[in-house]
Write a protein that holds these residues in place. Sequence first.
Motif, PDB file in Angstrom:
ATOM      1  N   PRO A  93       0.809  -1.233   0.000  1.00  0.00           N
ATOM      2  CA  PRO A  93       0.000   0.000   0.000  1.00  0.00           C
ATOM      3  C   PRO A  93       0.838   1.278   0.000  1.00  0.00           C
ATOM      4  O   PRO A  93       0.341   2.335  -0.403  1.00  0.00           O
ATOM      5  N   ILE A  94       2.099   1.187   0.422  1.00  0.00           N
ATOM      6  CA  ILE A  94       2.968   2.369   0.395  1.00  0.00           C
ATOM      7  C   ILE A  94       3.346   2.674  -1.055  1.00  0.00           C
ATOM      8  O   ILE A  94       3.352   3.827  -1.486  1.00  0.00           O
ATOM      9  N   VAL A  95       3.641   1.616  -1.807  1.00  0.00           N
ATOM     10  CA  VAL A  95       4.025   1.790  -3.211  1.00  0.00           C
ATOM     11  C   VAL A  95       2.884   2.433  -4.000  1.00  0.00           C
ATOM     12  O   VAL A  95       3.100   3.356  -4.791  1.00  0.00           O
ATOM     13  N   SER A  96       1.668   1.983  -3.767  1.00  0.00           N
ATOM     14  CA  SER A  96       0.538   2.561  -4.500  1.00  0.00           C
ATOM     15  C   SER A  96       0.233   3.979  -4.019  1.00  0.00           C
ATOM     16  O   SER A  96      -0.077   4.858  -4.823  1.00  0.00           O
ATOM     17  N   ALA A  97       0.359   4.214  -2.713  1.00  0.00           N
ATOM     18  CA  ALA A  97       0.091   5.562  -2.191  1.00  0.00           C
ATOM     19  C   ALA A  97       1.106   6.567  -2.729  1.00  0.00           C
ATOM     20  O   ALA A  97       0.782   7.723  -2.971  1.00  0.00           O
ATOM     21  N   MET A  98       2.337   6.102  -2.940  1.00  0.00           N
ATOM     22  CA  MET A  98       3.372   7.000  -3.457  1.00  0.00           C
ATOM     23  C   MET A  98       3.303   7.103  -4.976  1.00  0.00           C
ATOM     24  O   MET A  98       4.132   7.798  -5.578  1.00  0.00           O
ATOM     25  N   ARG A  99       2.340   6.401  -5.562  1.00  0.00           N
ATOM     26  CA  ARG A  99       2.101   6.421  -7.017  1.00  0.00           C
ATOM     27  C   ARG A  99       3.354   6.023  -7.791  1.00  0.00           C
ATOM     28  O   ARG A  99       3.748   6.681  -8.763  1.00  0.00           O
ATOM     29  N   LEU A 100       3.948   4.920  -7.342  1.00  0.00           N
ATOM     30  CA  LEU A 100       5.167   4.430  -7.973  1.00  0.00           C
ATOM     31  C   LEU A 100       4.838   3.289  -8.925  1.00  0.00           C
ATOM     32  O   LEU A 100       4.358   2.250  -8.491  1.00  0.00           O
ATOM     33  N   PRO A 101       5.091   3.469 -10.224  1.00  0.00           N
ATOM     34  CA  PRO A 101       4.872   2.372 -11.146  1.00  0.00           C
ATOM     35  C   PRO A 101       5.861   1.232 -10.907  1.00  0.00           C
ATOM     36  O   PRO A 101       7.068   1.443 -10.961  1.00  0.00           O
ATOM     37  N   VAL A 102       5.329   0.078 -10.579  1.00  0.00           N
ATOM     38  CA  VAL A 102       6.120  -1.144 -10.424  1.00  0.00           C
ATOM     39  C   VAL A 102       5.302  -2.243 -11.081  1.00  0.00           C
ATOM     40  O   VAL A 102       4.088  -2.282 -10.896  1.00  0.00           O
ATOM     41  N   VAL A 103       5.931  -3.101 -11.859  1.00  0.00           N
ATOM     42  CA  VAL A 103       5.205  -4.241 -12.413  1.00  0.00           C
ATOM     43  C   VAL A 103       5.694  -5.507 -11.725  1.00  0.00           C
ATOM     44  O   VAL A 103       6.893  -5.740 -11.615  1.00  0.00           O
ATOM     45  N   MET A 104       4.729  -6.284 -11.241  1.00  0.00           N
ATOM     46  CA  MET A 104       5.066  -7.506 -10.507  1.00  0.00           C
ATOM     47  C   MET A 104       4.306  -8.683 -11.102  1.00  0.00           C
ATOM     48  O   MET A 104       3.106  -8.601 -11.331  1.00  0.00           O
ATOM     49  N   GLY A 105       5.039  -9.750 -11.359  1.00  0.00           N
ATOM     50  CA  GLY A 105       4.389 -10.999 -11.734  1.00  0.00           C
ATOM     51  C   GLY A 105       4.203 -11.823 -10.481  1.00  0.00           C
ATOM     52  O   GLY A 105       5.138 -11.979  -9.701  1.00  0.00           O
ATOM     53  N   ASN A 106       3.001 -12.329 -10.265  1.00  0.00           N
ATOM     54  CA  ASN A 106       2.769 -13.164  -9.089  1.00  0.00           C
ATOM     55  C   ASN A 106       2.353 -14.560  -9.528  1.00  0.00           C
ATOM     56  O   ASN A 106       1.289 -14.738 -10.119  1.00  0.00           O
ATOM     57  N   ALA A 107       3.222 -15.530  -9.261  1.00  0.00           N
ATOM     58  CA  ALA A 107       2.905 -16.920  -9.595  1.00  0.00           C
ATOM     59  C   ALA A 107       2.018 -17.466  -8.480  1.00  0.00           C
ATOM     60  O   ALA A 107       2.513 -17.929  -7.453  1.00  0.00           O
TER      61      ALA A 107
END
Lengths: 387, 318
Positions: A93-107
Amino acid sequence: MGKRIGMEVGIAAAEAVALCNIDVAAVYPITPQSHIAEHMADIIHDGRIDAEFITVESEHSSISACAGASAAGARVYTATSSQGLMLMHEILPIVSAMRLPVVMGNANRAISGPLNIWNDHTDIMPQRDSGWICMFAENGQEVIDMTIQSFKIAEHPDVMLPIVLNIDGFQLTHMIEPLEFPSQAQVNKFLPPRKPFVALHPDNPISMGCFNMPDIFAESMKVKETALRNSKKTIMKIWKEWGKMFGRHYKPVETYKAKGAKTLILTMGSMGETASVAVDEMRKKGASVGLVKMRLWRPLPIEELRATIKGAKTLIVMDRAISFGGAGGPVATDIKSYLYQDMSRPKVVNYIMGLGGRDVAVDDFIAMTEKATKKKEDTFEFYGVRE
Amino acid sequence: MTLVQNFEIFAPKLIDRKEYFSPGHRACQGCGEVLALRIILKALGDDVVISNATGCMEIISTAYPQTAWEVPYIHVAFENAAAVGSGVEAALKALRRKGRIPDRYVKSVAIAGDGGTADIGLQALSGAMERGHDLMFVCLDNEAYMNTGIQRSSETPFMAATTTSPAGKEIKGQRTGKKNVPEIMVAHGVPYVATACPSYPIDLVNKVKKAKAVKGPSYLHVFSMCPTGWRCASEITIKLGKLVVETGVFPLYEVENGKYRLTMEMPKKLRPVEDYLKHQGRFRHLSDDDIKMVQKKVDYEIKKLMDKVNGLKGWDEK
């Protein structure tokens, strides 16, 4: 159509990331994500792309390093699964609140306990409220396409949010499928290098991650909610652009023989492929059955879903996770709460199934559908559990 | 010539006049930690990116929409300053190489308190140092969780009273001594490790400059006086910082490529620890026998350090 090659989907995910010319990858190995991690390492160590590869000491640090790298303006990627995603939970939730684009693959893999390394969706569901864009891929081709699309969506100035692309563990990550890759030139055209809105650099010193007093915190939450909700517009615009370029079209809610069907089965992820075979079998016997596949989980595409299920008598929601002591599976619970206000709505039957790698075969979908149509009330139950 | 005029002439040669940490922040009166931070930032200069852990320095400086930071700054969480800093470093390296940012060196610096370094942040710190990032890590050690209300950490000194190591009838304060993070950093093969204290500002500046110059990991452990948490008068901050060195409780040294060197010569006869302890409420409960025990522990630690200073060769020495 371009040339198709046979490749394991996990490897293909890493190849898709390579096409996106990322700057930084921070990855910690975990089954069944490990082939993605290993192949990312191969690509970077062979110098096929110019990127930094951070072999972090935990997933908590992989997402933290991604946050730092994204804040500094880099295009970043990470991949994880299950316990790893749970360890990241604090930072998501910190990453989204800081509006940081990150792409994550979740297996996708079950979370402990008891320990289980096989596929279900219990890992992603506790992250539901993290403010990330959350998507599900159904097959290998979608993994390639959606990985590339994800960078463009996440970095778009109207979005600036992290994205998690769910790839069912083993049942998708370890499949060898015929796959088509776009050329590097095509990807370069679709996805130019990232141009960050702001970035950590002495030429423009900014402070990121400032804390909020009670007089502003709620506003920050509202902004996050609005940003996530609004992202659907851009996501659909980018999917349209992709469709024009590559001829493969993406929608928030996909359907298979759903038009006019009295009974609809709803799935997320790789299960849609098996369910579509079950639909064919039942259709052959004259049953009015169709399939709805939710590609977008957050933001929840409720308008598209409403339009799709209009007129159906029964909606069978297949959940691969459960909210213990609550109203059932998270997907069904969400949909039901939206439909509650609607004057005419289908009966919603919710099955909790396919947990911890338990196979759900064509016959199982047929059995669940037959049972569901006979039910009188909205219910949820475990399917196929020995008691 | 007055003292102030003297200062005007000579100080700018020793320390940057420019402020990188604005006044008007919310630190307590007499805060030694924010003084250390101010000096450290002066020594670092413009070309840095700071990754800060949750803690006192974060909370006093960044109440949205205000900030005290004149250099690029990011705060993500408590335990991950080193991980965030390693991501920043990787990004700066890659983007510079690819020509997407100006072609000049920018240092990634992570700053955390003692909890964010020695306790909850130790794993991320160990990982970042082991990986050999071009990352400078600064621990601002005020010897307890001050931001949450003075709870003990693994950096709280022997017998000090905190809210979770109170001076009880059975147990008199902290039962253990300080975790030796500088030594742990040396064990990681970190080429520059040093301890410092803002009561010795020039020494601190020199060490920051040395740590910054390392093209690789470096670690600075900075003693940060905390009148609020140590239950002492706010005007004796600087004096306490001097006493802690003069009594040998917190010796100032640096370790370059494994070679230990005292940067503040140890006097032949150290002052008794009581001189340092007696000013602080957190040691108020100590009896004469307790003080003897503390003295014994300090003597033991000094001997251990001096053995390293006198006996250990640097990694690159023959």
